[in-house]
Structures are given as structure tokens and as C-alpha cells.
Design a protein around this motif. Structure first.
Motif, PDB file in Angstrom:
ATOM      1  N   LEU A  33      -1.339-128.199  53.014  1.00 40.57           N
ATOM      2  CA  LEU A  33      -2.269-128.219  51.879  1.00 40.57           C
ATOM      3  C   LEU A  33      -1.827-129.195  50.791  1.00 40.57           C
ATOM      4  N   PRO A  34      -2.798-129.739  50.048  1.00 42.17           N
ATOM      5  CA  PRO A  34      -2.428-130.538  48.880  1.00 42.17           C
ATOM      6  C   PRO A  34      -1.852-129.626  47.792  1.00 42.17           C
ATOM      7  N   ALA A  35      -1.252-130.224  46.764  1.00 43.35           N
ATOM      8  CA  ALA A  35      -0.579-129.438  45.714  1.00 43.35           C
ATOM      9  C   ALA A  35      -1.530-128.462  45.034  1.00 43.35           C
ATOM     10  N   ASP A  36      -2.824-128.814  44.983  1.00 42.33           N
ATOM     11  CA  ASP A  36      -3.785-127.899  44.347  1.00 42.33           C
ATOM     12  C   ASP A  36      -4.552-127.081  45.394  1.00 42.33           C
ATOM     13  N   GLY A  37      -4.044-127.040  46.630  1.00 36.34           N
ATOM     14  CA  GLY A  37      -4.675-126.226  47.668  1.00 36.34           C
ATOM     15  C   GLY A  37      -4.308-124.760  47.498  1.00 36.34           C
ATOM     16  N   ARG A  38      -4.954-123.902  48.295  1.00 37.47           N
ATOM     17  CA  ARG A  38      -4.712-122.458  48.197  1.00 37.47           C
ATOM     18  C   ARG A  38      -4.681-121.834  49.595  1.00 37.47           C
ATOM     19  N   LEU A  39      -3.766-120.895  49.784  1.00 37.73           N
ATOM     20  CA  LEU A  39      -3.724-120.111  51.019  1.00 37.73           C
ATOM     21  C   LEU A  39      -3.663-118.638  50.635  1.00 37.73           C
ATOM     22  N   VAL A  40      -4.612-117.866  51.113  1.00 39.61           N
ATOM     23  CA  VAL A  40      -4.601-116.419  50.918  1.00 39.61           C
ATOM     24  C   VAL A  40      -4.210-115.791  52.251  1.00 39.61           C
ATOM     25  N   SER A  41      -3.166-114.954  52.246  1.00 40.38           N
ATOM     26  CA  SER A  41      -2.709-114.314  53.475  1.00 40.38           C
ATOM     27  C   SER A  41      -2.789-112.794  53.317  1.00 40.38           C
ATOM     28  N   LEU A  42      -3.351-112.134  54.313  1.00 41.22           N
ATOM     29  CA  LEU A  42      -3.604-110.690  54.243  1.00 41.22           C
ATOM     30  C   LEU A  42      -2.610-109.943  55.129  1.00 41.22           C
ATOM     31  N   GLU A  43      -1.963-108.935  54.576  1.00 40.88           N
ATOM     32  CA  GLU A  43      -0.927-108.205  55.316  1.00 40.88           C
ATOM     33  C   GLU A  43      -1.013-106.714  55.003  1.00 40.88           C
ATOM     34  N   TYR A  44      -0.995-105.911  56.040  1.00 38.76           N
ATOM     35  CA  TYR A  44      -1.086-104.457  55.892  1.00 38.76           C
ATOM     36  C   TYR A  44       0.199-103.864  55.302  1.00 38.76           C
ATOM     37  N   SER A  45       1.335-104.346  55.805  1.00 35.82           N
ATOM     38  CA  SER A  45       2.614-103.715  55.469  1.00 35.82           C
ATOM     39  C   SER A  45       3.197-104.285  54.176  1.00 35.82           C
ATOM     40  N   ALA A  46       3.464-103.384  53.208  1.00 33.52           N
ATOM     41  CA  ALA A  46       4.069-103.822  51.941  1.00 33.52           C
ATOM     42  C   ALA A  46       5.455-104.408  52.199  1.00 33.52           C
ATOM     43  N   ARG A  47       6.164-103.843  53.173  1.00 37.73           N
ATOM     44  CA  ARG A  47       7.511-104.338  53.497  1.00 37.73           C
ATOM     45  C   ARG A  47       7.444-105.765  54.053  1.00 37.73           C
ATOM     46  N   HIS A  48       6.504-106.008  54.975  1.00 35.74           N
ATOM     47  CA  HIS A  48       6.358-107.362  55.521  1.00 35.74           C
ATOM     48  C   HIS A  48       5.987-108.334  54.399  1.00 35.74           C
ATOM     49  N   ALA A  49       5.087-107.896  53.533  1.00 29.83           N
ATOM     50  CA  ALA A  49       4.631-108.771  52.446  1.00 29.83           C
ATOM     51  C   ALA A  49       5.778-109.104  51.495  1.00 29.83           C
ATOM     52  N   GLU A  50       6.664-108.120  51.273  1.00 35.32           N
ATOM     53  CA  GLU A  50       7.806-108.348  50.379  1.00 35.32           C
ATOM     54  C   GLU A  50       8.745-109.414  50.976  1.00 35.32           C
ATOM     55  N   VAL A  51       9.021-109.264  52.263  1.00 37.38           N
ATOM     56  CA  VAL A  51       9.902-110.243  52.928  1.00 37.38           C
ATOM     57  C   VAL A  51       9.218-111.618  52.922  1.00 37.38           C
ATOM     58  N   ALA A  52       7.931-111.638  53.215  1.00 34.16           N
ATOM     59  CA  ALA A  52       7.186-112.910  53.240  1.00 34.16           C
ATOM     60  C   ALA A  52       7.195-113.573  51.868  1.00 34.16           C
ATOM     61  N   THR A  53       7.043-112.770  50.824  1.00 35.53           N
ATOM     62  CA  THR A  53       7.030-113.339  49.467  1.00 35.53           C
ATOM     63  C   THR A  53       8.349-114.053  49.186  1.00 35.53           C
ATOM     64  N   GLY A  54       9.469-113.427  49.575  1.00 37.32           N
ATOM     65  CA  GLY A  54      10.780-114.061  49.390  1.00 37.32           C
ATOM     66  C   GLY A  54      10.868-115.365  50.170  1.00 37.32           C
ATOM     67  N   ASN A  55      10.374-115.343  51.403  1.00 37.74           N
ATOM     68  CA  ASN A  55      10.452-116.531  52.261  1.00 37.74           C
ATOM     69  C   ASN A  55       9.584-117.670  51.716  1.00 37.74           C
TER      70      ASN A  55
END
Ligand SMILES: C[S@@+](CC[C@H](N)C(=O)[O-])C[C@H]1O[C@@H](n2cnc3c(N)ncnc32)[C@H](O)[C@@H]1O
Length: 226
Positions: A80-102
Motif C-alpha cells: 500500500l502507499p503511505a496513505d493506504g489503509r488495511l482493515v483486518s478482522l480477527e475473532y481472537s483478542a489474543r491473536h489480535a494482540e500478538v498481531a498488533t505487536g507484530n
């Protein structure tokens, strides 16, 4: 030499030459493994394919369904360009927490937004929104619970535009997709998604079988026509 050993060797060779992991990607895989997440992320060569498809598409706005530790998210967001956007949907709060760190470690936190909860709920909310993260999306990558694939495809159609690209992962399931009598929800969902792509007047698509480090599987690609 066994078939799967050859697949792995070829995948290792292609990965080293064409899609080597860098620090952001390697750290994401390491942190996901250390956090005990299932090791079901796409492979490096598959990540590079997603990135190339997003670039060919000229994508500015990407929707991902199924984040896990954010490995595929990083590959896609880097297209994506610098002003692009990606929305990612995840059921597990734990997975989302790890993903956020990554994703933060990979320097993509300004571009990526992870939404936690059942994707069907998040999709319905996304459809009501306007603003910079809102539809239409130029590319949708579907890689969550396979039983819901036809529903995700229907939502993807609502959230895209003519010319958008929809990618559905894991559509072969070691060949189980060919079993019309299967009672497995994953296979039933995947077959319904393939049949929807084949029959929908707004979609033109195909599916490709793959082998490699992730075994025998495949993906479907569909272009939104109108
Ligand atoms: C195959 S993994 C995603 C892998 C990731 N796309 C990658 O390649 O790095 C599937 C993810 O979908 C999530 N998931 C399963 N059911 C879901 C649902 N109903 N809504 C949202 N996410 C879901 C799982 O928790 C898991 O993290």
C-alpha cells in the motif's frame, strides 16, 4: 525422495530467491510461535503473491478476514502507499494482540487497523461506515473460518467495486474440496464459495491448486465485474 520433501525443497529455494523473510516478517513469525498461535499463516511465497496482486491491482484500500499474527497482513500492507489503509478482522483478542505487536514492529501501525470480534459482525458494521477506512475495498483476502466463506464472499461483494479483487485461501484442503458428499463444515463452506464464484453474475474467477511448504492446498481468485 518423497513428494512433500520435493515440495518443501522447491518452496525453500523459491522463498530464498524470491520472497526472503526480512526482520519484520521473521519477527512476526517468531513472536506468533512464542505466543503459542497456531502455525497456519500463509508461506513466504504466498505472501509475496498477495503483495504482487495488491500492487498489480493498485490497491489503496485492503480488507483482510482472518489476521492470526499478522503475517499476511504485513505482506499486504507493504503493497500500500503511505496513505493506504488495511482493515483486518480477527475473532481472537489474543491473536489480535500478538498481531498488533507484530504490525507495530514492522512499522505498519499507521496503515493497519485490526478489528476484534466475529468477522460477520465486523463486516456488517463496516458496511454502515463512511470515511477513510470504509468501503469500497480494492482487494479482499478471505482467510478465516472456512465454513463462513460463502457469507464472507457475499459481504466482499457488498464492500467492493467493479474491478476489485477477492482472494479466498485454502480452497483445496488436500483435495477434500472435490468431495461432494463431505459433511465437514470447512469443505461445505469452501464448495459453496467456489460455486458462488462460478455462478454469480458479478464475479469472474478461478481456483488454483498449490503444493509447497504448507502442503497441498490452493486459492481462488475472483474479479468483481460490476
Ligand atoms: C488461517 S488463520 C489466518 C492466517 C493469516 N491470514 C496469515 O496468513 O498470516 C485464520 C484466523 O481467522 C480467525 N478466525 C476464525 N474464525 C473467525 C471469525 N468468525 N471471525 C474472525 N476471525 C476468525 C482465527 O482466529 C485465525 O486467527
Amino acid at each position: 525422495m518423497s513428494e512433500s520433501k520435493v515440495w518443501n525443497d522447491v518452496d525453500d529455494y523459491f522463498t530464498a530467491q524470491l520472497a526472503p523473510d526480512d526482520e519484520g516478517l521473521t519477527a512476526a513469525l517468531r513472536a506468533s510461535e512464542e505466543a503459542g498461535l497456531p502455525q497456519i499463516a500463509i508461506s513466504g511465497t504466498q505472501g509475496k503473491l498477495l503483495q504482487l496482486l495488491a500492487q498489480i491491482q493498485g490497491a489503496r484500500n485492503i480488507l483482510e478476514i482472518g489476521t492470526l499474527g499478522g503475517y499476511s497482513t504485513i505482506w499486504l500492507a507493504r503493497a500500500l502507499p503511505a496513505d493506504g489503509r488495511l482493515v483486518s478482522l480477527e475473532y481472537s483478542a489474543r491473536h489480535a494482540e500478538v498481531a498488533t505487536g507484530n504490525i507495530t514492529r514492522a512499522g505498519l501501525d499507521k496503515i493497519v487497523e485490526i478489528r476484534v470480534g466475529p468477522a460477520l459482525d465486523s463486516l456488517s458494521r463496516l458496511a454502515e461506515e463512511s470515511g477513510e477506512n470504509a468501503a469500497p475495498f480494492d482487494l479482499v483476502f478471505i482467510d478465516a473460518d472456512k465454513a463462513n466463506n460463502p457469507h464472507y464472499l457475499e459481504w466482499a461483494l457488498k464492500l467492493t467495486r467493479a474491478g476489485s479483487l477477492i482472494i479466498v485461501d485454502n480452497v483445496v484442503r488436500e483435495g477434500r474440496v472435490a468431495d461432494a458428499g463431505s459433511t465437514t463444515p470447512d469443505v461445505i463452506g469452501t464448495r459453496a464459495a467456489i460455486e458462488l464464484i462460478g455462478s454469480h453474475p458479478r464475479l469472474s474467477g478461478t481456483a488454483i491448486q498449490t503444493v509447497g511448504g504448507k502442503g497441498y492446498d490452493g486459492f481462488a481468485l475472483a474479479r468483481v465485474l460490476s
